[in-house]
Scaffold this motif. Structure first.
Motif, short mmCIF file in Angstrom:
data_model
loop_
_atom_site.label_atom_id
_atom_site.label_comp_id
_atom_site.label_asym_id
_atom_site.label_seq_id
_atom_site.Cartn_x
_atom_site.Cartn_y
_atom_site.Cartn_z
N ILE A 196 0.86 -1.20 0.00
CA ILE A 196 0.00 0.00 0.00
C ILE A 196 0.89 1.25 0.00
N SER A 197 1.94 1.23 0.84
CA SER A 197 2.78 2.44 0.90
C SER A 197 3.49 2.72 -0.41
N GLU A 198 3.52 1.73 -1.30
CA GLU A 198 4.15 2.02 -2.59
C GLU A 198 3.29 2.91 -3.47
N VAL A 199 1.96 2.86 -3.27
CA VAL A 199 1.09 3.69 -4.12
C VAL A 199 0.41 4.83 -3.35
N ALA A 200 0.36 4.70 -2.02
CA ALA A 200 -0.39 5.71 -1.25
C ALA A 200 0.32 6.02 0.06
N GLU A 201 0.29 7.31 0.40
CA GLU A 201 1.00 7.78 1.59
C GLU A 201 -0.02 8.31 2.59
N LEU A 202 0.07 7.82 3.80
CA LEU A 202 -0.85 8.31 4.84
C LEU A 202 -0.45 9.74 5.21
N TYR A 203 -1.36 10.69 4.98
CA TYR A 203 -1.06 12.10 5.24
C TYR A 203 -1.44 12.48 6.66
N GLY A 204 -2.50 11.85 7.18
CA GLY A 204 -2.90 12.20 8.55
C GLY A 204 -4.27 11.65 8.87
N PHE A 205 -4.86 12.19 9.93
CA PHE A 205 -6.16 11.72 10.42
C PHE A 205 -7.09 12.93 10.49
N TYR A 206 -8.37 12.68 10.17
CA TYR A 206 -9.32 13.79 9.98
C TYR A 206 -10.61 13.49 10.73
N ALA A 207 -11.04 14.42 11.56
CA ALA A 207 -12.32 14.24 12.27
C ALA A 207 -13.19 15.48 12.09
N HIS A 208 -14.48 15.25 11.99
CA HIS A 208 -15.44 16.36 11.86
C HIS A 208 -16.61 16.02 12.78
N ALA A 209 -16.70 16.75 13.89
CA ALA A 209 -17.76 16.44 14.86
C ALA A 209 -19.07 17.09 14.41
N GLY A 210 -19.74 16.45 13.46
CA GLY A 210 -21.00 16.99 12.95
C GLY A 210 -22.04 17.12 14.06
N HIS A 211 -21.94 16.25 15.07
CA HIS A 211 -22.92 16.32 16.15
C HIS A 211 -22.72 17.56 17.03
N SER A 212 -21.64 18.32 16.77
CA SER A 212 -21.46 19.57 17.53
C SER A 212 -22.57 20.57 17.18
N TYR A 213 -23.32 20.31 16.09
CA TYR A 213 -24.42 21.21 15.74
C TYR A 213 -25.53 21.16 16.80
N SER A 214 -25.48 20.16 17.67
CA SER A 214 -26.54 20.12 18.68
C SER A 214 -26.10 20.68 20.04
N VAL A 215 -24.91 21.29 20.11
CA VAL A 215 -24.52 21.90 21.39
C VAL A 215 -25.41 23.12 21.65
N SER A 270 5.30 12.31 13.60
CA SER A 270 5.33 13.77 13.77
C SER A 270 4.95 14.48 12.47
N SER A 271 5.03 13.76 11.34
CA SER A 271 4.68 14.42 10.08
C SER A 271 3.18 14.33 9.80
N PHE A 272 2.46 13.54 10.57
CA PHE A 272 1.02 13.39 10.31
C PHE A 272 0.26 14.69 10.61
N VAL A 273 -0.69 14.97 9.74
CA VAL A 273 -1.55 16.13 9.97
C VAL A 273 -2.78 15.64 10.73
N LEU A 274 -3.09 16.31 11.82
CA LEU A 274 -4.25 15.95 12.65
C LEU A 274 -5.29 17.03 12.42
N SER A 275 -6.25 16.71 11.54
CA SER A 275 -7.16 17.75 11.05
C SER A 275 -8.52 17.65 11.75
#
Ligand code: PLP
Length: 425
Positions: free
Chosen positions: A190-209, A243-248
């Motif tokens: 897998i790493s030969e064709v694709a590079e893990l750039y980072g991890f991504y979270a979107h708390a859509g349920h924050s619309y109910s705060v 340390s190079s991972f983007v935590l989005s």
């Protein structure tokens, strides 16, 4: 189309139409950039910013989200998230035709690495400096493997999408599926064709705060969730440079909570616990709407986009009013506010003070909108037929999606521009 209204008062616009108050839009964009940069200064760590263009889908709006015309040229941002491939194609067309390169890093926000879509993403990869895709299924990695490197010669660059409770897309920490995906991601083929750039979270349920401190708690949860996933990956693949991972992270309520004065605990986490580089992403924060107002994190007068409609009939005996703003201009979105939009007097909409709210759009059918009084005990005073109303939308991204163009007005209500969204898929 629409440009013939430039220079005219917005009350002369044909209805229904979507209107953007440029000063409010600018202030919203600038505030978000400032909040991120203040967090960066306070934490002493590089923090990236990646606005989502889905709310307006326009070049003009995107330029503002990146800070053009709002911050010094050398302080503008250049990364975005997009929701349709058409948006990315339109943005790249603009850049290639005009030579005005606003964006150097584009990220497709649907985890959709399936063969049909990879073909189009591959074409994008030959045009964009950096393309990121989302992966939340082992089959996505297998599709990338089967496809091979992009035609640009580069490896695919991907975020793993983390679900933190919204259950719309992504995988949750602690699940077998995520464990399996992380193991597959670390496979050498897998790493030969694709590079893990980072991890991504979107708390859509924050619309109910219901307040900004709840939104802030969810921002911390988003950050801890992507951090945990990155740590998990490095335990599976110790050679990975974590340390190079983007935590989005981010959604409009959670990113917006950066305006809270006290960021001490967040700063502590960023300084001492994060294994990768933090990135904040958000989209709706350039416009806002009733769903955001419901969170208690914004003020009604910060809402930058509204639907202009007309009163077309009045039913005194029923205490009801008919408008030409039906479901095709307001949608059926809801929030804690009743109905499908709150009516504001157009004379008030340009103010920076709380609006008086007397009417709401109780019901919509295709082209009919029915207004009722918010306080049924108040005196029914019938609006004049033909008079204009400004309607605060429930969900600006989806309501704006109903229109072929948006009228942009200045602080005196004069139309200064017409923005054309990149619609379709
Ligand atoms: C993957 C992703 N990232 C970011 C956003 C932006 O969220 P918001 O508009 O709440 O800022 C969205 C919105 O739906 C999204 O789907």
């Amino acid at each position: 189309m629409g440009s013939n209204y430039i220079g005219k008062d917005f009350l002369k616009l044909p209805t229904p139409c979507f209107v953007i108050d440029e000063a409010k839009f600018d202030a919203n964009c600038l505030n978000m950039i400032r909040n991120v940069r203040e967090l960066e200064t306070a934490s002493g760590k590089d923090i990236k910013f990646r606005p989502h263009v889905k709310t307006h889908k326009t070049i003009e709006g995107l330029a503002k989200q990146l800070g053009h015309g709002l911050v010094a040229v050398n302080e503008t941002e250049d990364a975005i998230v997009f929701s349709t491939i058409k948006e990315a194609e339109g943005i790249l067309d603009y850049q290639e035709e005009s030579g005005n390169v606003l964006v150097r890093d584009i990220c497709y926000s649907l985890p959709a690495c399936i063969p049909e879509i990879l073909e189009r993403l591959d074409r994008l990869s030959t045009r964009a400096s950096n393309l990121r895709v989302f992966v939340d299924n082992i089959e996505h990695l297998n599709s990338l493997l089967k496809f091979g490197p992009t035609s640009s010669g580069k490896k695919w660059s991907y975020f793993i999408k983390i679900d933190m409770g919204t259950h719309r897309a992504g995988l949750m920490n602690g699940t077998k599926e995520l464990e399996e995906l992380l193991s597959r991601a670390s496979a050498p083929e897998i790493s030969e064709v694709a590079e893990l750039y980072g991890f991504y979270a979107h708390a859509g349920h924050s619309y109910s705060v219901t307040n900004i401190s709840e939104a802030h708690d969810l921002l911390v949860e988003e950050i801890l969730a992507v951090n945990e996933a990155a740590k998990h990956y490095s335990s599976i693949n110790p050679q990975a440079d974590v340390s190079s991972f983007v935590l989005s992270v981010g959604a409009t309520p959670t990113s917006g909570s950066l305006k809270l004065a006290d960021q001490a605990s967040l700063i502590e986490i960023i300084k001492n616990s994060l294994v990768g580089r933090l990135e904040i992403h958000c989209g709706n924060c350039c416009m806002y709407d009733l769903q955001q107002l419901s969170t208690g994190c914004v003020q009604d007068y910060e809402i930058a986009g509204f639907v202009l409609g007309s009163i077309v009939s009045v039913y005194r005996s029923r205490g009801e009013v008919l408008t030409n703003t039906g479901v095709l201009s307001l949608t059926r979105e809801t929030s804690r506010f009743p109905g499908h939009g709150i009516v504001v007097d157009p004379g008030e909409i340009l103010n920076n003070e709380h609006y008086e709210k007397k009417w709401f759009v109780e019901k919509v059918s295709q082209e009919h909108g029915k207004l009722k009084r918010l306080d049924e005990n108040s005196k029914f005073s019938a609006p004049e037929l033909g008079s204009k109303i400004a309607i605060l939308p429930q969900h600006a991204c989806i309501v704006a999606g109903c229109f072929n163009y948006y009228f942009v007005i200045d602080s005196k209500g004069i139309v200064t521009d017409v923005w054309r969204p990149i619609r379709g898929w």
